[in-house]
Design an enzyme around this catalytic site. Structure first.
Site, PDB file in Angstrom:
ATOM      1  CD  GLU A  79      13.053  -3.524  -1.390  1.00 30.30           C
ATOM      2  OE1 GLU A  79      12.203  -4.348  -1.067  1.00 30.30           O
ATOM      3  OE2 GLU A  79      13.432  -3.325  -2.562  1.00 30.30           O
ATOM      4  CG  ASP A  80      14.899   0.586   1.421  1.00 34.31           C
ATOM      5  OD1 ASP A  80      14.694   0.222   0.256  1.00 34.31           O
ATOM      6  OD2 ASP A  80      14.002   0.921   2.201  1.00 34.31           O
ATOM      7  CG  ASP A 142       6.510  -2.372   5.911  1.00 37.97           C
ATOM      8  OD1 ASP A 142       6.907  -1.233   6.221  1.00 37.97           O
ATOM      9  OD2 ASP A 142       6.672  -2.875   4.775  1.00 37.97           O
ATOM     10  CG  ASP A 262     -27.097  -0.620  14.111  1.00 38.44           C
ATOM     11  OD1 ASP A 262     -27.120   0.072  13.076  1.00 38.44           O
ATOM     12  OD2 ASP A 262     -27.362  -1.822  14.130  1.00 38.44           O
TER      13      ASP A 262
HETATM   14 MN    MN Z   1       9.006  -0.693   5.535  1.00 39.48          MN
END
Ligand code: MN
Length: 724
Positions: A79-80, A142, A262
């Protein structure tokens, strides 16, 4: 350096549960991810790599295999960074590449967008989950770390992500049986979604912290001593419940914090199953149990596999406490859920089809095929995934779980679609109950079916499962479509007859139906006919596609020449404002049944006849019991029908009276005064000098008719007036 230390401590954690992890692979993955994320920072200002590391740590907490741990380290590389799935496949193998690819795709889903898109995304997620649960588990890890570090996000982001976590991820963790993840996700989201309430509760829990801790220690000591005296080796722990569950309790029961008793929950872990029950007996002997609070999830496990005994008692100092008793094994399943089943086994984690623990997952999978509309799917998933359950039995003793509030109809559809379709009644614990009865824990349900029974629209008001809702809706829709198609066919037939002296069958043979459907841009002839039946398309429009000008000429010709057919038609069918409304559509073609001659104001039902349009009967008409129920259709009088002179209805009225002069005149006078026209009259005199007069009159509505009849009844010499 710091990160190397962190990696080492996580590896140590992995060694704690995995007999021979591939440490080299883990280190390689770390080095690769670290290089790829080089220079990237998180919103917190920390190096980006801290995030995949912490995700890996959470995955280790879930005791997953090496592929999952590696996938945790690499989950953001595709993704990055410039990394591709192929790169990962070359370096770390198919398994890792598959997991990272799955997590990357899931990350692209947003569950906050338009409802439809959201539904589609959940659907994808569930499909992904059924292929390999590890994808979801890595994704959960994640999300958990992102929630832990959410304070660095913008306020808008915090709210959006928290809502999504509360709606989707916490329930998923719950369904997968991983209670520690679920609890942490809930409390973290709670903090951002209802900050005021969160801090208020946090403060109140903290304010008596010392006092509470002393109390917890005291209860643990009492329980430990008691168990030891009875030779049960046990581990006792105690803690306040999580904030979110306290808040939910306050909200659901509309009570203040002080009234949530409780708040403290104690847990007793014992070695053997039988000792759970022994321990329970001892606890109940020591402290008074609160009625209705005991639950045996050992005999009847929750669908996610959770097993435990739950009870609430009045403890020392009259404080209510909750006590859970289970074996260490059960506890492991409760904390780790699904993960506990395959632990560090390598390879794909595809849930076994026969495993009851995953029955819900398979049910969802099978069901999604039924949904054409993703919004329906979403509704169904939300219902099935995120509700509290009741447990009931089949007559054979099989346990089935349902969302709270489910009915025998839900049960019937869960047994089999056909059972649902023909479900006509239900017995609970041997007694007949209404179909909207709400199932209670432990009920034994028996469904009574009838061949002619069909799903009823009303059922939608009380069914609770997505499955039942979908099946009923589809059945009702199909029935409506069938009716409309038939009605449309008849309407078109009449119009063809009138305008072009032909009929639907001839059109069918000539291929005109298909042609017209194409020209009108319908996807099929059936769709065209249904649209006509619904009243959305006029038959004229369709006819003009085939006979562009002729239709109009013929129509005029027919209207002018008072053909016998035309006359008959006008007599049978009132076109235009007929006065009857069918499912919200006015202007349907109707024929009033001669057997009962309904008048505006009468309660009516409609039947789709074969070849004679829609026939309308009064609800009391004796003949309707002989008509097919499937052809029955709901109709009502149009509001303006009662005062519409064009829609006047002929009614036969019989008057029994003395045979004397002038009487007939008074009777017809009464009709006229009530605004009723006589269209026909027949008089018979009998031998005992009585007369039976039968009138055919035209009335606007029921009140008008009644008024006329009442006046006539009062005339001297009239014995009886009746509508025939
Ligand atoms: Mn992540």
């Amino acid at each position: 350096m710091q990160m190397q230390n962190r990696l080492n401590s996580i590896i140590k954690k992995v060694r704690g549960y995995h007999p021979n992890p591939d440490i080299n692979k883990l280190r390689e993955a770390f080095e690769f991810a670290n290089a790829m994320h080089e220079g990237q920072v998180r919103k917190s200002g920390e190096p980006y790599m801290t995030h995949p590391l912490e995700v890996m740590d959470i995955i280790a907490g879930l005791r997953l295999d090496v592929s999952s741990l590696v996938a945790g380290l690499l989950h953001d590389t595709v993704e990055d960074t410039d990394t591709t799935v192929e790169d990962l496949r070359d370096m770390f193998g198919e398994d890792v590449a598959f997991l990272v690819d799955g997590v990357t795709k899931l990350s692209k889903f947003s569950f906050n967008t338009r409802e439809e898109a959201q539904a589609e995304n959940i659907r994808k997620m569930i499909i992904a989950m059924s292929r390999d649960l590890r994808v979801i588990l890595v994704k959960l890890a994640d999300r958990l770390h992102n929630m832990r570090t959410l304070k660095y996000m913008s306020e808008e982001g915090q709210e959006r992500i928290s809502q999504e976590t509360m709606d989707i991820y916490a329930p998923l963790a719950h369904r997968l049986g991983i209670s520690w993840v679920k609890t942490e996700l809930e409390d973290l989201s709670f903090r951002y979604l209802h900050a005021d309430a969160y801090y208020e509760i946090a403060e109140k829990v903290a304010s008596k912290k010392r006092q509470r801790e002393m109390f917890i220690r005291e209860v643990i000591t009492i329980l430990n001593d008691m168990l030891r005296e009875n030779n049960i080796r046990a581990e006792v722990t105690g803690r306040p419940k999580n904030f979110w569950s306290i808040y939910r309790k306050m909200r659901e029961q509309q009570i203040e914090f002080e009234q949530v008793f409780d708040i403290l929950a104690f847990r007793i872990l014992v070695p053997e199953r039988v000792q759970c029950y022994e321990g329970l007996g001892l606890v109940h002997n020591l402290w008074k149990p609160i009625p209705g609070r005991f639950k045996d999830y050992i005999a009847i496990p929750k669908p996610n596999g959770y097993q435990s005994l739950h009870t609430s008692v009045i403890g020392p100092y009259q404080e209510r406490i909750e006590i859970q008793i289970r074996t260490s094994n059960m506890h492991k399943v409760a904390e780790e859920g699904i993960a506990a089943h395959w632990l560090y086994k390598e390879g794909k984690a595809v849930p076994d089809r026969d495993d009851q623990k995953f029955a819900w997952l398979h049910r969802l999978m099978e069901e999604h095929q039924d949904h054409e509309d993703p919004r329906e799917f979403l509704e169904s998933v939300k219902i099935d995934l995120f509700h509290d359950e009741v447990y009931v039995f089949t007559p054979r003793g099989d346990v089935m779980s349902f969302p709270m509030g489910a009915t025998p109809v839900d049960f019937a559809f869960a047994i089999h679609t056909e059972v649902g379709f023909h479900c006509s009644g239900a017995k609970v614990n041997g007694l007949m109950v209404p179909l909207k009865y709400q199932l209670q824990n432990g009920d034994i349900i028996e469904i009574i079916t009838q061949k002619n029974q069909r799903p009823n629209k009303d059922w939608l008001a009380y069914v609770k499962t997505g499955r039942a809702r979908t099946k009923i809706r589809h059945s009702v829709q199909k029935e409506q479509r069938d009716r409309s198609r038939e009605l449309g066919r008849e309407l078109l037939d009449k119009e063809l007859n009138k305008r072009a002296s032909t009929n639907v069958r001839a059109w069918e043979r000539a291929g005109n139906l298909t042609k017209a459907a194409e020209l009108c841009k319908f996807s099929s002839v059936d769709e065209m006919l249904a649209e006509i039946g619904y009243g959305k398309t006029q038959p004229e429009t369709v006819i003009e596609k085939i006979y562009p000008s002729q239709a109009r000429i013929n129509a005029t010709k027919n209207d002018n020449s008072e053909s016998r057919l035309g006359q008959l038609w006008d007599k049978l069918v009132h076109r235009g404002k007929t006065g009857v409304v069918l499912d919200g559509i006015e202007d349907v073609m109707v024929q009033y049944a001669k057997c009962c001659n309904p008048v505006p104001g009468d309660e009516i039902v409609g039947f789709v006849t074969r070849g004679r349009g829609l026939s309308v009967h009064t609800r009391e008409c004796a003949r309707i019991t002989h008509l097919e129920r499937e052809r029955q259709i709901t109709v009502r009088w149009a509001n303006e029908a009662k005062s519409n002179d064009a829609a006047r209805r002929p009614v036969n009225v019989r008057v029994y009276c003395a045979d004397k002069p002038g009487l007939l005149g008074s009777i017809s006078n009464s009709f006229t005064q009530a605004g009723v026209n006589i269209s026909q009259a027949q008089c018979i005199t009998t031998e005992d000098s009585r007369a039976i007069n039968t009138f055919e009159v035209l009335v606007n509505n029921l009140e008008q008719l009644k008024r006329a009849m009442k006046t006539i009844e009062k005339i001297k010499g009239v014995y009886k007036v009746e509508r025939t």
